[in-house]
Each structure stands twice: as C-alpha cells, then as structure tokens.
Design a protein around this motif. Structure first.
Motif, mmCIF file in Angstrom:
data_model
loop_
_atom_site.group_PDB
_atom_site.id
_atom_site.type_symbol
_atom_site.label_atom_id
_atom_site.label_comp_id
_atom_site.label_asym_id
_atom_site.label_seq_id
_atom_site.Cartn_x
_atom_site.Cartn_y
_atom_site.Cartn_z
ATOM 1 N N UNK A 7 -1.282 6.432 -3.914
ATOM 2 C CA UNK A 7 -2.095 5.305 -3.443
ATOM 3 C C UNK A 7 -1.767 4.963 -1.991
ATOM 4 N N UNK A 8 -0.502 5.119 -1.616
ATOM 5 C CA UNK A 8 -0.096 4.841 -0.232
ATOM 6 C C UNK A 8 -0.808 5.786 0.727
ATOM 7 N N UNK A 9 -0.843 7.061 0.379
ATOM 8 C CA UNK A 9 -1.526 8.035 1.243
ATOM 9 C C UNK A 9 -3.029 7.769 1.292
ATOM 10 N N UNK A 10 -3.605 7.353 0.169
ATOM 11 C CA UNK A 10 -5.036 7.019 0.153
ATOM 12 C C UNK A 10 -5.318 5.855 1.096
ATOM 13 N N UNK A 11 -4.440 4.852 1.099
ATOM 14 C CA UNK A 11 -4.612 3.718 2.011
ATOM 15 C C UNK A 11 -4.487 4.169 3.465
ATOM 16 N N UNK A 12 -3.550 5.071 3.733
ATOM 17 C CA UNK A 12 -3.373 5.584 5.094
ATOM 18 C C UNK A 12 -4.600 6.353 5.546
ATOM 19 N N UNK A 13 -5.086 7.246 4.713
ATOM 20 C CA UNK A 13 -6.253 8.051 5.093
ATOM 21 C C UNK A 13 -7.503 7.177 5.220
ATOM 22 N N UNK A 112 8.689 -1.832 8.560
ATOM 23 C CA UNK A 112 7.572 -1.186 7.857
ATOM 24 C C UNK A 112 6.226 -1.800 8.235
ATOM 25 N N UNK A 113 5.220 -0.948 8.321
ATOM 26 C CA UNK A 113 3.847 -1.386 8.561
ATOM 27 C C UNK A 113 3.183 -1.572 7.200
ATOM 28 N N UNK A 114 3.250 -2.784 6.669
ATOM 29 C CA UNK A 114 2.787 -3.064 5.315
ATOM 30 C C UNK A 114 1.379 -3.661 5.370
ATOM 31 N N UNK A 115 0.441 -3.034 4.689
ATOM 32 C CA UNK A 115 -0.934 -3.520 4.676
ATOM 33 C C UNK A 115 -1.061 -4.763 3.811
ATOM 34 N N UNK A 116 -2.207 -5.403 3.887
ATOM 35 C CA UNK A 116 -2.436 -6.588 3.066
ATOM 36 C C UNK A 116 -2.488 -6.236 1.579
ATOM 37 N N UNK A 117 -2.682 -4.957 1.268
ATOM 38 C CA UNK A 117 -2.658 -4.507 -0.122
ATOM 39 C C UNK A 117 -1.266 -4.071 -0.559
ATOM 40 N N UNK A 118 -0.277 -4.170 0.336
ATOM 41 C CA UNK A 118 1.098 -3.893 -0.039
ATOM 42 C C UNK A 118 1.581 -2.477 0.150
ATOM 43 N N UNK A 119 0.851 -1.660 0.907
ATOM 44 C CA UNK A 119 1.267 -0.277 1.129
ATOM 45 C C UNK A 119 1.974 -0.141 2.475
#
Length: 410
Positions: A7-13, A112-119
C-alpha cells in the motif's frame, strides 16, 4: 521493510513524482534544512522498491542509491525522526559502504514524509561526514520542513485531479448538448414509433405486422443514431466519475489558521522571524476540505517565511471582510529591508496558470486549490507597510437543523 509496503508503494506511485524534473520549491526546502541544521548535505528522498531516489538534493551529485544501502529505508519504519549521531557506533550502519569509507557518512537525521493517509514515502534528511547532534530547535524545524515536502506533493496531486475533474465536467456538458440534439432531431420519430409499437403490443398482446415492419425499417435506417445515443449515455456516465476530489464540510477557518501558524513557527524561528498570531476570537465557519485547506494556508505562510529576510516580522489573523478571511501581513524591517513575497505571489499564483512550470509552482498549486474553494486572493504592497495577503471565503450556509426551533415556533 514496512508492514504496509504494498500500500505504501501504491501511495508513492499515485503521486506520480518519481523521476520527475527538479522543482525550485523542493530545492528551497533542502537548502533551508541544510542551513538550519548546519550540515553540508540535505536530501528529499523517496524510497522505491529497490532504490531511494532524490527529488531534491544539496551537497551531492547523486540522484539515487540502492535501497539496500539506504538510511532512509530505516527511517520510514517509524513516524518520527531517526537520528544517528555517529554512524560508526551504530550496529545498523557501521558496516555500510557509505559509512566505511574516507569522508563517509558519519551523521544522519531523517524526518519521514508521512502522507495524510499515514504512509511514509521517504524522508527529508540531513547528512554530515562528521559525528554531531542537533538541538531541539533544529529537530523541530526539520520535522516542520518534512511536513512541507509532503504537503507539496499531495497538493500537486490534488491540483491535477481538480483539473481533470474540470475537463470531465466540460466533456459532460458537451455530451449533454450532443444528446439533446440527437434525441430532439433524427431519432425523435423512430423513438416515438418504437414506443407506440411496444405500447400496442403490451396492451393487445398481438403483434401488428405492418407496424413491426415500420419499426424494423426505422431501426435499420437509424442504427448509427441509436449507437451514437448509447455512446453518449456511456460517456456521460464515465465523465461523472473521478478518482480524486475535495472532501468538503463545514469547518472553522480560525482554528485551521491557528494550526497552520504553529506548523510553520519552528521554520520561522530558525530564521529569527517573529510571527504574531492574531488568528483568534470567534469561529468563522466556511465550507472546505480541512486537510487540503490547512496545507494551502501552511504553504502560504511558509512562502512568506521563505521570502522574508532573517529577523523579519509577520502577522497572521482571521477576520470578516466580504466573507471569512485569512490575512497575512509580511512587514518591512525597521532598517528598510523588504520581504520578497509580493512578486512571487503575484507572478506565481495569480498572473501565471498552474500548469506553467516555474520557481513558484507551489504557490500556483495553492491558488488552484483556493479556486476550488471559491476563495478570492487580494494582494497589496506598500513601502513601509510590507506585503498583505487577504484570502476570503464565502460564508457557510446555515445548517437547516439550527433553524428548526425557529420554524417550529412559527
């Protein structure tokens, strides 16, 4: 490896930022991080499947390294700073080739660069070839700057999504016009004939051979029109769907502004910039996406900090003008030095469209999000007073439930 790696990689892509061109906004952040922390190297890193790629960098010519050697791959396992005062004394890194060499890495600190979705997508990190430590103010500034990096990436994605949504709505309107023309023109007669035939068949239960023949010939003669009708209906359905949207609800502009001020205060402190927070008083209800709007206001304040000379002064407040308003005053210094915010805001956010790359793309993106909130931006700049930015929102419509007692009384 994080537990949520897929899921982390999906958020990055999904951010579509890997291998993108350098951007001044991110370059400014690493330069500021390096200056604040007193390190020769600073990087915005994004951790991919088997590599870490540098979106911005200062102090190195490398654009990426393998994930196997990455300090940041360790940093994204947590949600707060990873600080390694002396890498030669840390069992995780002492045998790393980047450490075990002349002038190798001796100090590392990564937020860490943490998104609003927590990734956690990567880090904003500072690096030195000498063991060292950071004081509390430097650590707070590094955290605050990392949040700016994440906000920049997410705001860019949402600005692109809003542009796509606008394009879909325009396509929807065009399809509606085409559909009206199609049904009101060539297909009106055959559709009426088909309707009459079906009604008679349903009423009597018997097939009218003559009318069936007419329906068959009408359908054959207008088969292309019917196919066009189906195509338009399908296109209209598809045009109504989007993968990204703003999540609008009633929020308090005063509270959002207060949070934005506190988010940039550590960065301002690193430049000895004083911020007077006047965002208090009564609540100012507006309809907005709280996450994206906070990111936008934070970015506007960060831009003011970035373009203000060390020792400068800022004043931030909320008030009611033609609607609920955020006001930022970037004041002149007593010695006559002036902030540089006005030209960047004017040429970056107002005079140029969002899709034109430039040193102030972040401001253009912020303006795009504000446009989606139906907000207006006003600028003024006068020697002696400095630059003032007013962002005004429409009043939130009253909640019908709040009017219920009055209606009952009537």
């Amino acid at each position: 490896m994080p537990d949520n790696e897929t899921d982390r990689l999906a958020a990055l892509y999904g951010l579509d930022i890997l291998d993108s061109a350098p951007e001044q906004d991110f370059d400014d952040i690493v330069a500021l991080a390096s200056n604040v922390c007193g390190t020769p190297m600073s990087l915005v890193t994004l951790v991919d499947t088997d590599r870490q790629w540098f979106k911005a960098r200062v102090g190195t010519d490398l654009t990426e390294t393998t994930r196997e050697l990455s300090f940041c791959a360790h940093a994204i396992l947590g949600r707060d700073l990873l600080v390694v005062p002396d890498t030669t004394k840390d069992a995780r890194f002492s045998d790393n080739p980047l450490v075990d060499s002349t002038d190798g890495i001796r100090f590392y600190a990564g937020a860490p660069l943490v998104t609003t979705d927590g990734f956690a997508l990567g880090t904003l990190c500072v690096v030195d070839n000498q063991p060292r430590s950071l004081d509390i103010e430097q650590l707070q500034a590094l955290r605050a700057l990392s949040r700016q990096v994440t906000a920049q990436m997410e705001l860019r994605r949402h600005a692109t999504a809003l542009a796509n949504t606008t394009a879909r709505l325009q396509e929807l309107e065009r399809r509606k016009d085409d559909l009206a023309s199609l049904i009101g023109g060539d297909l009106r007669a055959p559709l009426k004939l088909v309707t009459a035939y079906l009604e008679k068949l349903g009423t009597t239960g018997y097939q009218d051979a003559e009318m069936a023949d007419l329906v068959g010939r009408a359908a054959a003669g207008h088969i292309r029109g019917f196919l066009d009708l189906m195509h338009h209906l399908t296109s209209m359905a598809e045009a109504g769907f989007g993968t990204e949207q703003l999540h609008m609800r009633q929020i308090d502009l005063t509270r959002i502004t207060q949070r934005a001020v506190e988010a940039v205060r550590p960065i301002a402190a690193s430049k000895q910039i004083w911020i007077l927070n006047q965002a208090g008083g009564p609540a100012l209800p507006i309809i907005a996406d709280p996450v994206r709007l906070e990111q936008v206001i934070t970015h506007l304040l960060f831009a003011a900090v970035k373009y203000t000379p060390p020792g400068g002064r800022m004043r931030v407040g909320t008030e009611v003008e033609s609607g609920p308003t955020v006001r930022v005053d970037d004041m002149d210094l007593p010695d006559g030095m002036r902030p540089e915010l006005f030209p960047h805001l004017y040429y970056g956010a107002i005079a140029n469209p969002v899709d034109v790359p430039g040193p102030d793309r972040g401001l253009a993106v912020a303006k795009k999000i504000l446009d989606a909130h139906h907000a207006t931006v006003a600028l003024s700049d006068r020697p002696g007073d400095g630059t003032s930015v007013h962002v005004t929102f429409p009043f939130a419509a009253p909640d019908p439930s709040e009017l219920l007692p009055d209606l009952v009384a009537v």
